[in-house]
Motif scaffolding. Structure first.
Motif, mmCIF file in Angstrom:
data_model
loop_
_atom_site.group_PDB
_atom_site.id
_atom_site.type_symbol
_atom_site.label_atom_id
_atom_site.label_comp_id
_atom_site.label_asym_id
_atom_site.label_seq_id
_atom_site.Cartn_x
_atom_site.Cartn_y
_atom_site.Cartn_z
ATOM 1 N N MET A 154 0.838 -1.210 0.000
ATOM 2 C CA MET A 154 0.000 0.000 0.000
ATOM 3 C C MET A 154 0.869 1.254 0.000
ATOM 4 O O MET A 154 0.606 2.208 -0.728
ATOM 5 C CB MET A 154 -0.863 0.042 1.275
ATOM 6 C CG MET A 154 -2.128 -0.763 1.215
ATOM 7 S SD MET A 154 -2.985 -0.597 2.806
ATOM 8 C CE MET A 154 -4.488 -1.501 2.443
ATOM 9 N N LYS A 188 -13.081 0.952 4.950
ATOM 10 C CA LYS A 188 -12.131 1.827 4.259
ATOM 11 C C LYS A 188 -10.921 1.088 3.698
ATOM 12 O O LYS A 188 -10.343 1.508 2.711
ATOM 13 C CB LYS A 188 -11.616 2.905 5.220
ATOM 14 C CG LYS A 188 -12.635 3.920 5.641
ATOM 15 C CD LYS A 188 -11.932 4.917 6.559
ATOM 16 C CE LYS A 188 -12.897 5.741 7.345
ATOM 17 N NZ LYS A 188 -12.202 6.540 8.368
ATOM 18 N N VAL A 189 -10.509 0.000 4.343
ATOM 19 C CA VAL A 189 -9.279 -0.663 3.887
ATOM 20 C C VAL A 189 -9.519 -1.746 2.828
ATOM 21 O O VAL A 189 -8.579 -2.150 2.151
ATOM 22 C CB VAL A 189 -8.474 -1.312 5.058
ATOM 23 C CG1 VAL A 189 -8.005 -0.275 6.051
ATOM 24 C CG2 VAL A 189 -9.233 -2.423 5.743
ATOM 25 N N ILE A 190 -10.763 -2.192 2.684
ATOM 26 C CA ILE A 190 -11.017 -3.372 1.841
ATOM 27 C C ILE A 190 -10.508 -3.208 0.401
ATOM 28 O O ILE A 190 -9.744 -4.033 -0.092
ATOM 29 C CB ILE A 190 -12.516 -3.766 1.857
ATOM 30 C CG1 ILE A 190 -12.934 -4.153 3.280
ATOM 31 C CG2 ILE A 190 -12.785 -4.930 0.896
ATOM 32 C CD1 ILE A 190 -14.423 -4.456 3.440
ATOM 33 N N GLU A 191 -10.920 -2.127 -0.246
ATOM 34 C CA GLU A 191 -10.548 -1.971 -1.652
ATOM 35 C C GLU A 191 -9.026 -1.853 -1.836
ATOM 36 O O GLU A 191 -8.436 -2.504 -2.717
ATOM 37 C CB GLU A 191 -11.250 -0.754 -2.262
ATOM 38 C CG GLU A 191 -10.890 -0.592 -3.723
ATOM 39 C CD GLU A 191 -11.749 0.420 -4.462
ATOM 40 O OE1 GLU A 191 -12.885 0.668 -4.033
ATOM 41 O OE2 GLU A 191 -11.277 0.950 -5.468
ATOM 42 N N SER A 192 -8.406 -1.029 -0.987
ATOM 43 C CA SER A 192 -6.947 -0.863 -1.085
ATOM 44 C C SER A 192 -6.236 -2.186 -0.794
ATOM 45 O O SER A 192 -5.187 -2.475 -1.375
ATOM 46 C CB SER A 192 -6.465 0.209 -0.106
ATOM 47 O OG SER A 192 -7.067 1.433 -0.404
ATOM 48 N N ILE A 240 -7.372 -5.252 -1.432
ATOM 49 C CA ILE A 240 -7.500 -6.119 -2.618
ATOM 50 C C ILE A 240 -6.535 -5.659 -3.716
ATOM 51 O O ILE A 240 -5.873 -6.473 -4.353
ATOM 52 C CB ILE A 240 -8.965 -6.150 -3.123
ATOM 53 C CG1 ILE A 240 -9.862 -6.825 -2.075
ATOM 54 C CG2 ILE A 240 -9.075 -6.872 -4.465
ATOM 55 C CD1 ILE A 240 -11.347 -6.726 -2.351
ATOM 56 N N LYS A 241 -6.442 -4.339 -3.880
ATOM 57 C CA LYS A 241 -5.532 -3.790 -4.896
ATOM 58 C C LYS A 241 -4.076 -4.112 -4.556
ATOM 59 O O LYS A 241 -3.272 -4.405 -5.430
ATOM 60 C CB LYS A 241 -5.668 -2.266 -4.961
ATOM 61 C CG LYS A 241 -6.678 -1.771 -5.953
ATOM 62 C CD LYS A 241 -6.601 -0.252 -6.033
ATOM 63 C CE LYS A 241 -7.643 0.293 -6.980
ATOM 64 N NZ LYS A 241 -7.796 1.739 -6.877
#
Lengths: 21, 231
Positions: B91, B171-175, B177-178
Motif C-alpha cells: 500500500m 475503508k481498507v477493503i478496496e486498497s 485487494i488492490k
C-alpha cells in the motif's frame, strides 16, 4: 482474475480514506 | 482428481502459507524504512499494538472455538501479522508512486488504520481456513454458514474482537485487494460480501461513526453546494 469492482478513482488512496494526504 | 470443498480449502491454505513464507514476522527492510522516514516513528506503537491485539485475539478465539484451540488462534494471528506487514508495504509503495511522498507519518500513526488493516488480514486468514461462511444471526449473504465452530469466528466477529467500527474496516477493503494481487477469487468474493454487509446493514447500526460524518458533511457542505434538488 476476479470480478471485484474497484470504485476508488486513481487520485484516491488509503491516505485520503484516513484523512491524511 | 475432482475438486472437493476440502481439497479446495487445503489448496487455499497451502497457497496462503506459501505466499507468506518469505514474509517475516517483522517489518521488511523496506517497510522499516517507511517507518523511519516518518516525522514520528511508529515502530514501537506498531509492535505494542500487535502484542495487545494478539492477546485479545487468542483469548477470544479460544472462547469461540474452544480452549484447546488457543494455539490455532495464535498460529492464525501470526499468519495475519505477516499478511498485514506485506499488504502495508505494498500500500505504501503504491501511495509513494501516486503522491510522490515518502513520509506517511500521519497514516502510520493512525491506530484505526493499523487495526483495520490487521483485521482485514485476519479476516482473509480466517476465511481461508474456515471457508467463506458468515456468522449466523440474520445475515442473508454468504455461503449458508455451516455448523462448525469456525462459523463462530466469521465476519463480523473480528470487528467485535478489536472493537472496530465497520465503517473503518470498510475503508481498507478496496486498497487491500488492490495491494495483494495474489488473493484468490473466493477470498476477494468474501471481502466483497463483507463490504456489502457493512454498506447495507452494519454501518447503519446505532453508534456508527458514519452518522457523525454525515452530519458534518451536511453542515459543512450546505454553504458550498448550490445544486438544485433536481440535479
Amino acid at each position: 482474475s476476479h470480478d471485484y469492482h474497484f470504485g476508488l478513482e486513481d487520485h484516491e488512496g488509503i491516505s485520503e480514506l484516513f484523512d491524511c494526504d | 482428481p475432482p475438486q472437493t470443498p476440502i481439497r479446495a480449502a487445503m489448496t487455499s491454505i497451502q497457497q496462503l502459507r506459501g505466499d507468506l513464507i518469505s514474509t517475516g514476522d517483522q517489518p521488511s527492510t523496506n517497510l522499516a524504512t517507511y517507518f523511519k522516514n516518518c516525522t514520528v516513528d511508529p515502530t514501537q506503537d506498531v509492535v505494542k499494538r500487535l502484542e495487545t491485539l494478539g492477546q485479545t485475539f487468542s483469548q477470544r478465539f479460544g472462547q469461540a472455538v474452544g480452549p484447546r484451540c488457543v494455539i490455532l488462534g495464535k498460529q492464525r494471528f501470526t499468519l495475519g501479522v505477516r499478511l498485514y506487514y506485506k499488504v502495508m508495504e505494498a500500500m505504501l509503495e503504491s501511495e509513494e508512486k501516486r503522491l510522490s511522498v515518502q513520509n506517511f507519518s500521519k497514516l502510520l500513526n493512525d491506530s484505526t488504520f493499523h487495526t483495520s488493516l490487521l483485521a482485514c488480514a485476519l479476516e482473509v486468514v480466517m476465511a481461508t481456513y474456515g471457508g467463506s461462511s458468515f456468522k449466523a444471526g440474520g445475515y442473508s449473504h454468504g455461503g449458508g454458514g455451516g455448523d462448525t465452530a469456525e462459523t463462530d469466528v466469521c465476519f463480523p466477529w473480528i470487528l467485535d474482537v478489536f472493537s472496530l467500527a465497520a465503517f473503518d474496516f470498510y475503508k481498507v477493503i478496496e486498497s487491500f485487494i488492490k495491494a495483494d494481487p495474489t488473493l484468490s477469487k473466493d477470498i476477494v468474493k468474501h471481502l466483497e460480501t463483507c463490504e456489502n454487509l457493512i454498506m447495507e446493514r452494519i454501518a447503519w447500526r446505532t453508534g456508527s461513526p458514519l452518522f457523525e460524518l454525515l452530519k458534518q458533511e451536511h453542515e459543512g457542505g450546505a454553504a458550498e453546494q448550490v445544486e438544485t434538488p433536481a440535479s
